[in-house]
Design a protein around this motif. Sequence first.
Motif, PDB file in Angstrom:
ATOM      1  N   VAL A 179      35.229  81.634  -1.395  1.00 47.69           N
ATOM      2  CA  VAL A 179      35.574  80.616  -2.415  1.00 47.69           C
ATOM      3  C   VAL A 179      34.393  79.692  -2.459  1.00 47.69           C
ATOM      4  O   VAL A 179      33.934  78.861  -1.536  1.00 47.69           O
ATOM      5  CB  VAL A 179      36.791  79.803  -1.785  1.00 47.69           C
ATOM      6  CG1 VAL A 179      37.297  78.950  -3.001  1.00 47.69           C
ATOM      7  CG2 VAL A 179      38.067  80.903  -1.497  1.00 47.69           C
ATOM      8  N   SER A 180      33.733  79.866  -3.659  1.00 52.22           N
ATOM      9  CA  SER A 180      32.572  79.134  -3.880  1.00 52.22           C
ATOM     10  C   SER A 180      32.895  77.509  -3.935  1.00 52.22           C
ATOM     11  O   SER A 180      33.757  77.416  -4.310  1.00 52.22           O
ATOM     12  CB  SER A 180      31.947  79.645  -5.163  1.00 52.22           C
ATOM     13  OG  SER A 180      32.640  79.116  -6.212  1.00 52.22           O
ATOM     14  N   PRO A 181      31.662  76.913  -3.686  1.00 48.31           N
ATOM     15  CA  PRO A 181      31.713  75.231  -3.961  1.00 48.31           C
ATOM     16  C   PRO A 181      32.216  75.068  -5.538  1.00 48.31           C
ATOM     17  O   PRO A 181      33.071  74.153  -5.736  1.00 48.31           O
ATOM     18  CB  PRO A 181      30.426  74.776  -3.524  1.00 48.31           C
ATOM     19  CG  PRO A 181      29.839  75.720  -2.768  1.00 48.31           C
ATOM     20  CD  PRO A 181      30.512  77.202  -3.172  1.00 48.31           C
ATOM     21  N   ARG A 182      31.714  75.777  -6.189  1.00 43.60           N
ATOM     22  CA  ARG A 182      32.289  75.720  -7.829  1.00 43.60           C
ATOM     23  C   ARG A 182      33.668  75.952  -7.992  1.00 43.60           C
ATOM     24  O   ARG A 182      34.266  75.136  -8.600  1.00 43.60           O
ATOM     25  CB  ARG A 182      31.571  76.667  -8.468  1.00 43.60           C
ATOM     26  CG  ARG A 182      31.910  76.920 -10.067  1.00 43.60           C
ATOM     27  CD  ARG A 182      31.780  75.950 -10.970  1.00 43.60           C
ATOM     28  NE  ARG A 182      32.636  75.943 -11.977  1.00 43.60           N
ATOM     29  CZ  ARG A 182      32.292  75.186 -13.285  1.00 43.60           C
ATOM     30  NH1 ARG A 182      30.997  74.716 -13.630  1.00 43.60           N
ATOM     31  NH2 ARG A 182      33.042  75.167 -14.398  1.00 43.60           N
ATOM     32  N   VAL A 183      34.389  76.680  -7.392  1.00 45.00           N
ATOM     33  CA  VAL A 183      35.680  77.222  -7.503  1.00 45.00           C
ATOM     34  C   VAL A 183      36.538  76.048  -6.740  1.00 45.00           C
ATOM     35  O   VAL A 183      37.601  75.644  -7.088  1.00 45.00           O
ATOM     36  CB  VAL A 183      36.063  78.583  -6.749  1.00 45.00           C
ATOM     37  CG1 VAL A 183      37.613  78.564  -6.865  1.00 45.00           C
ATOM     38  CG2 VAL A 183      35.543  79.595  -7.726  1.00 45.00           C
ATOM     39  N   GLN A 184      36.028  75.601  -5.599  1.00 39.85           N
ATOM     40  CA  GLN A 184      36.737  74.484  -4.712  1.00 39.85           C
ATOM     41  C   GLN A 184      36.867  73.462  -5.746  1.00 39.85           C
ATOM     42  O   GLN A 184      37.820  72.721  -5.621  1.00 39.85           O
ATOM     43  CB  GLN A 184      35.942  74.338  -3.576  1.00 39.85           C
ATOM     44  CG  GLN A 184      35.851  75.366  -2.444  1.00 39.85           C
ATOM     45  CD  GLN A 184      35.225  75.048  -1.204  1.00 39.85           C
ATOM     46  OE1 GLN A 184      35.474  74.056  -0.902  1.00 39.85           O
ATOM     47  NE2 GLN A 184      34.184  75.889  -0.899  1.00 39.85           N
TER      48      GLN A 184
END
Length: 360
Positions: free
Chosen positions: A337-342
Amino acid sequence: MTRRPALRSLAASALLLAASCGPAPRPVNQDVAFLVPLARAGEFLPAAAVLPRPVFDRLHHPLTVVDEPDALYAALGAVSVRLDGCFREGGTGGTCRPQVRLVLQPVMTFESGLTTRDAAVHVFFSASEQEILGATSALAALRSERKLNLSSEVETPHPGFTDAEWTRRAKEILAPLLTASRLVRATEMGVHASNQAWIFAGLDLSSGVPADIRIPTLGEHTDGHVTSTGGTERTEITLDPFPTVESALARWVAPGGAAAATEEDRRAAAASVLRLEDPSVHDSGTVDCATCHAGSTARHALAASGTGLASPVQVPDAYLDTRNLRAFGYFFDKPSVSPRVQREIEAVRMDLTQRLEKAP
């Protein structure tokens, strides 16, 4: 006073149940987005239930070059689910479109165990604001009723999948929003060349009629190509076409780019990563797919070079492998889960919470 349209089906029932038992529980991040355990992906929301076969067959490229289409379609299952009360493209002036989004990956069993092909289809379903609010409240009420412990965050599979009743009812809450008539977009990330090359492309659907999507910021191009050969040893990522937005990142990750970079180059690449992670700066209409997906692995490489990034979220260790371009799914069998999605999930959760608190 004007009344809002009635909520539908099980979402309405869950809201009424929550209201009768006291104040409705406030949504948490895993009520608006969650990972599905690999072992449950095929049975929870298989491709046959959410991705019509004609749309799958119309995708721009094969998802893999080693599997037959029938086998791929049968293996596709939803590995992640996202609700969004106001999906926008092209900046804050874009149209607000409530949506449900699923990421489907081919889940297969090999001698080493259960894993995925490093490919995905991302499907988008239109909904009304009231339907998204209803589904969010229903999932929050169900989580509270089943007394689930959500001590972990969205980087791990939702614990509700260990509870058969939660699983059954969560599926029933979502299913009315995932019909073929609601499908408005399907994007793909196909893999080839021994898990070192990928193609991004997609379709928009209007009244069921598909049309190829032009990659944002890349003119007439309908494909975005990525190669990554560095693995865990070095960063060697090539983006083609070369991006016109956040190109400092593309120069940094390119073969030889890190070695030749000046301190100014590193700071520029780090600034690109931070902007790509910030949903208030970029969305899927302001930057090409490949650049956005390369941001997480670039962040690890920048940290290794001594360039720190003041980000509010951590980048998971799964992105130490520079082949990992996943945003919300599995890199083979590793949750990614990428930082962007988080950050997107946190923003959506806050937005939906505010909307629910204002609702009559």
